[in-house]
Write an enzyme that holds these catalytic residues in place. Structure first.
Site, short mmCIF file in Angstrom:
data_model
loop_
_atom_site.label_atom_id
_atom_site.label_comp_id
_atom_site.label_asym_id
_atom_site.label_seq_id
_atom_site.Cartn_x
_atom_site.Cartn_y
_atom_site.Cartn_z
N SER A 66 0.82 -1.23 0.00
CA SER A 66 0.00 0.00 0.00
C SER A 66 0.85 1.28 0.00
O SER A 66 1.80 1.41 0.77
CB SER A 66 -0.92 0.00 1.22
OG SER A 66 -1.60 1.24 1.26
N THR A 116 -9.04 -1.43 1.99
CA THR A 116 -8.77 -1.87 0.63
C THR A 116 -9.12 -3.34 0.49
O THR A 116 -9.72 -3.94 1.40
CB THR A 116 -7.32 -1.49 0.22
OG1 THR A 116 -7.15 -1.81 -1.15
CG2 THR A 116 -6.27 -2.20 1.06
N LYS A 165 -13.84 -4.07 1.36
CA LYS A 165 -14.68 -2.88 1.17
C LYS A 165 -16.17 -3.17 1.46
O LYS A 165 -16.89 -2.28 1.91
CB LYS A 165 -14.51 -2.32 -0.25
CG LYS A 165 -13.13 -1.68 -0.44
CD LYS A 165 -13.01 -1.01 -1.80
CE LYS A 165 -11.59 -0.52 -2.04
NZ LYS A 165 -11.43 0.14 -3.34
P1 NDP Z 1 -13.50 -6.90 -8.78
O1 NDP Z 1 -12.82 -8.18 -8.41
O2 NDP Z 1 -14.68 -6.46 -8.01
O3 NDP Z 1 -13.97 -6.98 -10.33
C1 NDP Z 1 -13.08 -7.45 -11.31
C2 NDP Z 1 -13.66 -7.17 -12.69
O4 NDP Z 1 -12.64 -7.46 -13.66
C3 NDP Z 1 -14.87 -8.03 -13.06
O5 NDP Z 1 -15.75 -7.26 -13.84
C4 NDP Z 1 -14.22 -9.17 -13.89
O6 NDP Z 1 -15.11 -9.74 -14.84
C5 NDP Z 1 -13.15 -8.40 -14.62
N1 NDP Z 1 -12.01 -9.22 -15.08
C6 NDP Z 1 -11.08 -9.84 -14.32
N2 NDP Z 1 -10.17 -10.46 -15.10
C7 NDP Z 1 -10.53 -10.21 -16.40
C8 NDP Z 1 -9.98 -10.59 -17.67
N3 NDP Z 1 -8.87 -11.33 -17.76
N4 NDP Z 1 -10.60 -10.14 -18.78
C9 NDP Z 1 -11.72 -9.38 -18.68
N5 NDP Z 1 -12.30 -9.00 -17.51
C10 NDP Z 1 -11.69 -9.43 -16.39
O7 NDP Z 1 -12.32 -5.80 -8.77
P2 NDP Z 1 -12.47 -4.24 -8.47
O8 NDP Z 1 -13.63 -3.74 -9.27
O9 NDP Z 1 -12.47 -3.99 -7.00
O10 NDP Z 1 -11.08 -3.63 -9.02
C11 NDP Z 1 -10.81 -3.51 -10.41
C12 NDP Z 1 -9.49 -2.79 -10.62
O11 NDP Z 1 -9.56 -1.44 -10.20
C13 NDP Z 1 -8.30 -3.39 -9.87
O12 NDP Z 1 -7.20 -3.47 -10.78
C14 NDP Z 1 -8.01 -2.40 -8.77
O13 NDP Z 1 -6.64 -2.40 -8.40
C15 NDP Z 1 -8.39 -1.09 -9.47
N6 NDP Z 1 -8.71 0.01 -8.53
C16 NDP Z 1 -7.93 1.15 -8.56
C17 NDP Z 1 -8.19 2.21 -7.72
C18 NDP Z 1 -7.31 3.44 -7.78
O14 NDP Z 1 -7.36 4.24 -6.83
N7 NDP Z 1 -6.56 3.67 -8.83
C19 NDP Z 1 -9.31 2.18 -6.74
C20 NDP Z 1 -10.11 0.95 -6.82
C21 NDP Z 1 -9.79 -0.08 -7.67
P3 NDP Z 1 -16.13 -10.93 -14.42
O15 NDP Z 1 -17.30 -10.26 -13.77
O16 NDP Z 1 -16.46 -11.58 -15.71
O17 NDP Z 1 -15.37 -11.84 -13.48
#
Ligand code: NDP
Length: 269
Positions: free
Chosen positions: A13, A60, A64
């Protein structure tokens, strides 16, 4: 002021470095620690922290939603996101906030000078991050927000959940057509595994492409550069902006973010 971030894992972090810079800049005395919570003992670990005088904390992955359940009062952003990344301890009340969406919005509008009004926005992914950013994005009155997800049903559900806030639609990744799209936001976690969501259409042409992932060049950023995107950005600015919003929520002081973004980028390189 005793502050912390809870996660599992938590070692990576950047939040302590960001909040320490905010504290130096605003003259607020803080102690901000990383706390590793066992996956099945998030609530107990936070209660210990509060008992020791903790006044606020960030949350984080993967806590959440647990933090949403722990909070006894919720902001509108926390309510619509169904997730909490910031808690303020106010006597016996734990106020839950979600600053991820406002963090993205401030990075897009303040730092990058992007006006979202009347724009066509495509979000890839329908997980927690997408749920957190949808309300602040829709409040900017874009022409349309399209949500495309590997599992199509999650995208259609999310579009339905937010349809009262603006023009939304949801579908599977394979249904993405060639543009025009103004802004593409990669809110999948594919970048964490060095993968690119499977997109065949030429949708990046002339679009601003923003990956929520930060710190490293991602396959999505490579794809955007190779497909004629007009701007390619990672999520470090969002990370610092969501922290700034949390810092203000706890302390009432609004830190400046530009120098902190530069310092954290240098630290992370
Ligand atoms: P979740 O686990 O809740 O959701 C993951 C999503 O990614 C789902 O929609 C999943 O699809 C999709 N996914 C995963 N792998 C693949 C792949 N290979 N191809 C296509 N789709 C894929 O994660 P979060 O929503 O919590 O986080 C998402 C990203 O956002 C992370 O990388 C996190 O680090 C980043 N983030 C950054 C922040 C910042 O401050 N910059 C703040 C919050 C998050 P499916 O539904 O089909 O499984």
């Amino acid at each position: 002021m005793k502050l912390a971030v809870f996660g599992n894992p938590i070692e990576h972090s950047l939040s302590p470095s960001i909040h320490t810079l905010f504290a130096q800049q605003t003259g607020v005395q803080i102690e901000y620690n990383k706390i590793l919570a066992p996956v099945n003992a998030f609530a107990e670990t936070t209660q210990d922290f509060i008992a020791q005088g903790g006044k606020g904390f960030n949350i984080t992955v993967p806590f959440k939603v647990d933090a949403f359940n722990l909070a006894t009062k919720h902001s509108i952003n926390a309510q619509t996101a169904g997730a909490v990344n910031t808690i303020k301890v106010d006597g016996n009340t734990l106020i839950g906030e979600n600053t991820d969406g406002i963090g993205l919005l401030n990075d897009l509008t303040k730092n990058l000078g992007i006006d979202l009004q009347n724009k066509i926005v495509l979000i890839l992914g329908a997980g927690g991050a997408t749920r957190g950013i949808l309300l602040p994005l829709l409040q900017q009155r874009p022409a349309q927000v399209m949500i495309a997800n590997r599992t199509a049903s999650k995208a259609t559900q999310l579009a339905k959940d937010f349809e009262s806030y603006g023009e939304t639609c949801g579908f599977g990744l394979e249904k993405i057509k060639d543009g025009p799209v103004d802004i593409i936001i990669n809110a999948t976690s594919a970048s964490l595994e060095k993968q690119m969501p499977n997109i065949t259409a030429g949708v990046a042409n002339n679009a601003i492409c923003y990956d929520l992932m930060y710190g490293k060049q991602t396959p999505f950023m490579d794809w955007a550069q190779n497909n004629n995107a007009s701007m390619v950005v990672d999520g470090l600015g969002m990370l610092v902006e969501q922290a700034a919003s949390a810092f203000e929520f706890w302390t009432g002081k609004q830190p400046k973010t530009q120098t902190v973004i530069e310092a954290i980028r240098a630290l992370n390189d």
